[in-house]
Design a protein around this motif. Structure first.
Motif, PDB file in Angstrom:
ATOM      1  N   SER A 181       0.851  -1.186   0.000  1.00 15.25           N
ATOM      2  CA  SER A 181       0.000   0.000   0.000  1.00 15.25           C
ATOM      3  C   SER A 181       0.885   1.232   0.000  1.00 15.25           C
ATOM      4  CB  SER A 181      -0.909   0.016   1.234  1.00 15.25           C
ATOM      5  OG  SER A 181      -1.727  -1.145   1.277  1.00 15.25           O
ATOM      6  N   LYS A 182       0.361   2.318  -0.549  1.00 16.47           N
ATOM      7  CA  LYS A 182       1.166   3.544  -0.593  1.00 16.47           C
ATOM      8  C   LYS A 182       1.423   4.092   0.805  1.00 16.47           C
ATOM      9  CE  LYS A 182       0.132   4.921  -5.308  1.00 16.47           C
ATOM     10  NZ  LYS A 182      -0.337   5.977  -6.220  1.00 16.47           N
ATOM     11  N   GLN A 183       0.431   3.994   1.667  1.00 15.32           N
ATOM     12  CA  GLN A 183       0.625   4.346   3.070  1.00 15.32           C
ATOM     13  C   GLN A 183       0.121   3.186   3.933  1.00 15.32           C
ATOM     14  OE1 GLN A 183      -1.598   6.836   1.340  1.00 15.32           O
ATOM     15  NE2 GLN A 183       0.284   7.649   0.452  1.00 15.32           N
ATOM     16  N   GLY A 184       0.859   2.924   5.020  1.00 16.13           N
ATOM     17  CA  GLY A 184       0.432   1.856   5.912  1.00 16.13           C
ATOM     18  C   GLY A 184       1.256   0.600   5.740  1.00 16.13           C
ATOM     19  N   PRO A 185       0.725  -0.534   6.184  1.00 19.15           N
ATOM     20  CA  PRO A 185       1.535  -1.743   6.283  1.00 19.15           C
ATOM     21  C   PRO A 185       1.837  -2.413   4.951  1.00 19.15           C
ATOM     22  CG  PRO A 185      -0.738  -2.219   6.866  1.00 19.15           C
ATOM     23  CD  PRO A 185      -0.646  -0.730   6.706  1.00 19.15           C
ATOM     24  N   PHE A 186       2.953  -3.121   4.953  1.00 15.98           N
ATOM     25  CA  PHE A 186       3.305  -4.071   3.910  1.00 15.98           C
ATOM     26  C   PHE A 186       2.892  -5.440   4.455  1.00 15.98           C
ATOM     27  CE2 PHE A 186       6.485  -7.251   2.620  1.00 15.98           C
ATOM     28  CZ  PHE A 186       6.321  -7.230   1.245  1.00 15.98           C
ATOM     29  N   MET A 194      -5.550 -16.931   2.188  1.00 19.91           N
ATOM     30  CA  MET A 194      -5.590 -15.482   2.347  1.00 19.91           C
ATOM     31  C   MET A 194      -5.393 -15.065   3.815  1.00 19.91           C
ATOM     32  SD  MET A 194      -5.383 -12.930   0.299  1.00 19.91           S
ATOM     33  CE  MET A 194      -5.001 -14.269  -0.806  1.00 19.91           C
ATOM     34  N   LYS A 195      -4.896 -15.981   4.645  1.00 18.12           N
ATOM     35  CA  LYS A 195      -4.559 -15.637   6.017  1.00 18.12           C
ATOM     36  C   LYS A 195      -3.233 -14.881   6.041  1.00 18.12           C
ATOM     37  CE  LYS A 195      -7.818 -17.803   8.449  1.00 18.12           C
ATOM     38  NZ  LYS A 195      -8.725 -17.112   9.394  1.00 18.12           N
ATOM     39  N   GLU A 196      -3.202 -13.812   6.809  1.00 22.30           N
ATOM     40  CA  GLU A 196      -1.966 -13.052   6.939  1.00 22.30           C
ATOM     41  C   GLU A 196      -0.897 -13.892   7.625  1.00 22.30           C
ATOM     42  OE1 GLU A 196      -0.421  -9.373   9.617  1.00 22.30           O
ATOM     43  OE2 GLU A 196      -2.211  -8.949   8.408  1.00 22.30           O
ATOM     44  N   VAL A 197       0.330 -13.861   7.067  1.00 20.23           N
ATOM     45  CA  VAL A 197       1.440 -14.586   7.677  1.00 20.23           C
ATOM     46  C   VAL A 197       2.555 -13.642   8.126  1.00 20.23           C
ATOM     47  CG1 VAL A 197       0.981 -16.720   6.434  1.00 20.23           C
ATOM     48  CG2 VAL A 197       2.483 -15.024   5.398  1.00 20.23           C
ATOM     49  N   GLY A 198       2.409 -12.352   7.834  1.00 22.46           N
ATOM     50  CA  GLY A 198       3.407 -11.396   8.297  1.00 22.46           C
ATOM     51  C   GLY A 198       3.111 -10.003   7.782  1.00 22.46           C
ATOM     52  N   ARG A 199       3.679  -9.013   8.456  1.00 25.98           N
ATOM     53  CA  ARG A 199       3.520  -7.627   8.016  1.00 25.98           C
ATOM     54  C   ARG A 199       4.636  -6.759   8.564  1.00 25.98           C
ATOM     55  NH1 ARG A 199      -1.570  -4.381   9.373  1.00 25.98           N
ATOM     56  NH2 ARG A 199      -2.619  -6.226   8.531  1.00 25.98           N
ATOM     57  N   ILE A 200       4.904  -5.693   7.857  1.00 26.51           N
ATOM     58  CA  ILE A 200       5.729  -4.588   8.346  1.00 26.51           C
ATOM     59  C   ILE A 200       4.777  -3.422   8.503  1.00 26.51           C
ATOM     60  CG2 ILE A 200       7.631  -3.024   7.823  1.00 26.51           C
ATOM     61  CD1 ILE A 200       8.859  -5.253   6.139  1.00 26.51           C
ATOM     62  N   ASN A 201       4.640  -2.929   9.703  1.00 29.95           N
ATOM     63  CA  ASN A 201       3.595  -1.935   9.977  1.00 29.95           C
ATOM     64  C   ASN A 201       3.759  -0.655   9.177  1.00 29.95           C
ATOM     65  OD1 ASN A 201       2.045  -3.433  11.801  1.00 29.95           O
ATOM     66  ND2 ASN A 201       3.481  -2.988  13.466  1.00 29.95           N
ATOM     67  N   GLN A 202       4.989  -0.263   8.904  1.00 30.91           N
ATOM     68  CA  GLN A 202       5.212   0.974   8.153  1.00 30.91           C
ATOM     69  C   GLN A 202       6.531   0.882   7.396  1.00 30.91           C
ATOM     70  OE1 GLN A 202       2.890   3.736   8.151  1.00 30.91           O
ATOM     71  NE2 GLN A 202       4.123   4.106   6.331  1.00 30.91           N
ATOM     72  N   LEU A 203       6.491   1.125   6.106  1.00 31.06           N
ATOM     73  CA  LEU A 203       7.719   1.175   5.323  1.00 31.06           C
ATOM     74  C   LEU A 203       8.425   2.510   5.557  1.00 31.06           C
ATOM     75  CD1 LEU A 203       6.373  -0.291   1.952  1.00 31.06           C
ATOM     76  CD2 LEU A 203       7.727  -1.473   3.693  1.00 31.06           C
ATOM     77  N   PRO A 204       9.722   2.584   5.279  1.00 32.72           N
ATOM     78  CA  PRO A 204      10.444   3.861   5.480  1.00 32.72           C
ATOM     79  C   PRO A 204       9.866   4.994   4.646  1.00 32.72           C
ATOM     80  CG  PRO A 204      11.984   2.040   5.176  1.00 32.72           C
ATOM     81  CD  PRO A 204      10.625   1.504   4.871  1.00 32.72           C
TER      82      PRO A 204
END
Length: 442
Positions: A181-186, A194-204
């Motif tokens: 997403s352009k803003q928010g989590p990766f 389609m179950k989430e297996v990981g995220r980065i809350n905010q990219l640099p």
């Protein structure tokens, strides 16, 4: 009746095993043999295809049964001794269900064949921006052959979790869907569930696209350069040196990594250290890769093709300017056939007026660009990436919205033959999704 030539054909074995008593000179002393009969197996032809989490109740119709006992086995493991069996698989795969009925001194056997597909198998995904300022991005799913689009499949399978604002890009690698997403989590999701297996809350920086390099490493492009990503720990490394400003599309080949930078241009990188090997000059949309391995990008009225081995670049003139996706970045209306050396290009005017025509350039045939390959219905417009070639069945998947803006909740999914341009199916659905791009788990 299903054809016996189907991949998962019916295997029907009914065995009657009789054990008579000791022989006797008198007919009256012979033991009575009771042979149970399976009149109907409870599933048509004993074959079925279902999805993970679906339920099938198997209840055979019997005759000539006396004091029976039952046994059910799934892939050789006993699961029940009841007269009927409820099958609710939790994993995809091919299952053999063995049914045995013992009555008196005889036994009958039937084998069922059930294919269990993942919830999101046999179809493709639509990555959606979401309605800016109102709702986050999400993902829809289309199952091949059906007449509806399954909506919000990420949110429905991850209660309490959301994607970010303007989810513009999704890519598959090793059965994982990487969503930017352009803003928010990766976010990374399992492609089957389609179950989430990981995220980065905010990219640099605001994110644009993702490209897998190998099983351990990926790249994330942003509005300020590229960041390497450890796919195992889902952690980011430092920004790659020498590449600044907005970076959009990226593609990995066996020789080089190609990236598209607004300020630096179209670049070939060394995959071992990400150093710049060659700068080909400015380009606005990319990339597409034809079956011969050629890399394609475009700018203004030029279509560029690059040999990924020797880095030779050639130019093809096109009869209209492509719309640059910088600023309001999206993956761009450029896609390659997976069955022939041909490139699909969208004719657009601006991000607010994205056009209705798709052209198909057959490599080496300039006349193929003289007329549109596909023109979508009047009163609609292409949006986002607009279309992508489906490598599974050689179709062109096209997403469009009804105009003007107030009607942009009227979506159409068009599926076209990628060889002839013939319309195979139109599916309408409602919602302010603003589709960013189709994505295929191949």
């Amino acid at each position: 009746m299903r054809s016996i030539t189907r991949k998962f054909q019916l295997l029907f074995i009914v065995a009657a095993l009789a054990v008579a008593g000791l022989a006797s000179c008198s007919k009256d002393n012979q033991a009575e043999v009771i042979v149970p009969q399976i009149l109907a197996p409870g599933l048509q032809n004993g074959y079925d295809t279902i999805k993970v989490g679906d339920t099938r109740v198997i209840s055979p119709e019997l005759a000539n049964v006396k004091n029976p006992t039952f046994q059910w086995l799934v892939n050789g493991v006993q699961v029940s001794t009841d007269s009927i069996y409820t099958f609710t698989p939790t994993e995809q795969g091919n299952y053999t269900i063995s049914y045995k009925i013992i009555s008196g001194n005889s036994m009958a056997v039937f084998y069922y064949r059930i294919k269990v597909e993942g919830k999101f198998e046999n179809g493709f995904f639509l990555i959606n921006e979401g309605q800016y300022g109102v709702s986050p991005g999400d993902v829809n799913f289309y199952r091949n052959g059906e007449d509806s689009v399954y909506q919000y499949v990420f949110a429905r399978n991850n209660p309490g979790k959301t994607l970010g604002t303007t989810t513009e890009y999704g890519a598959f690698y090793n059965n994982r869907l990487y969503l930017i997403s352009k803003q928010g989590p990766f976010v990374v999701a399992d492609a089957s569930t389609m179950k989430e297996v990981g995220r980065i809350n905010q990219l640099p920086k605001d994110g644009n696209a993702f490209c897998a390099i190998n099983s351990n490493t990926g790249l994330i492009s942003t509005i300020d350069g590229i960041y390497p990503l450890n796919l195992q720990s889902l952690t980011l490394g430092s920004k790659i040196a020498g590449i600044n400003g907005e970076v959009g599309g990226m593609v990995n080949t066996s020789t080089y990594i190609f990236v598209l930078s607004e300020t630096s241009g179209l670049l070939a990188l060394n995959p071992s250290n990400y150093s710049i090997v060659k700068n080909f000059g400015k380009a606005d949309i990319g990339f597409a890769v034809t079956p011969d391995g050629t890399i394609w990008a475009a700018r203004d009225t030029y279509l560029f093709n690059i040999n990924p081995e020797n880095l030779k670049i050639d130019t093809v003139n096109i009869p209209f300017p492509v719309y640059a996706s910088w600023g309001f970045w999206n993956p761009g209306m450029l896609s390659a056939s997976t069955s022939e050396n041909a490139v699909f290009i969208g004719k657009t005017n601006s991000w607010l007026e994205e056009g209705r025509e798709i052209y198909k350039y057959s490599v080496g045939v300039p006349s193929s660009l003289q007329t549109p390959f596909i023109t979508i219905a009047a009163g609609t417009q292409l949006y986002g990436a607009g279309f992508r070639n489906n490598p599974v069945n050689n179709t062109l998947v096209v997403t469009s919205l009804k105009t003007p803006y107030a009607n942009n909740n009227q979506n159409t999914l068009g599926i076209y033959d990628a060889t002839t341009g013939a319309l195979k199916k139109n599916v309408s659905y409602v919602g302010f999704f603003f589709p960013a791009m189709p994505a295929f788990n191949r």
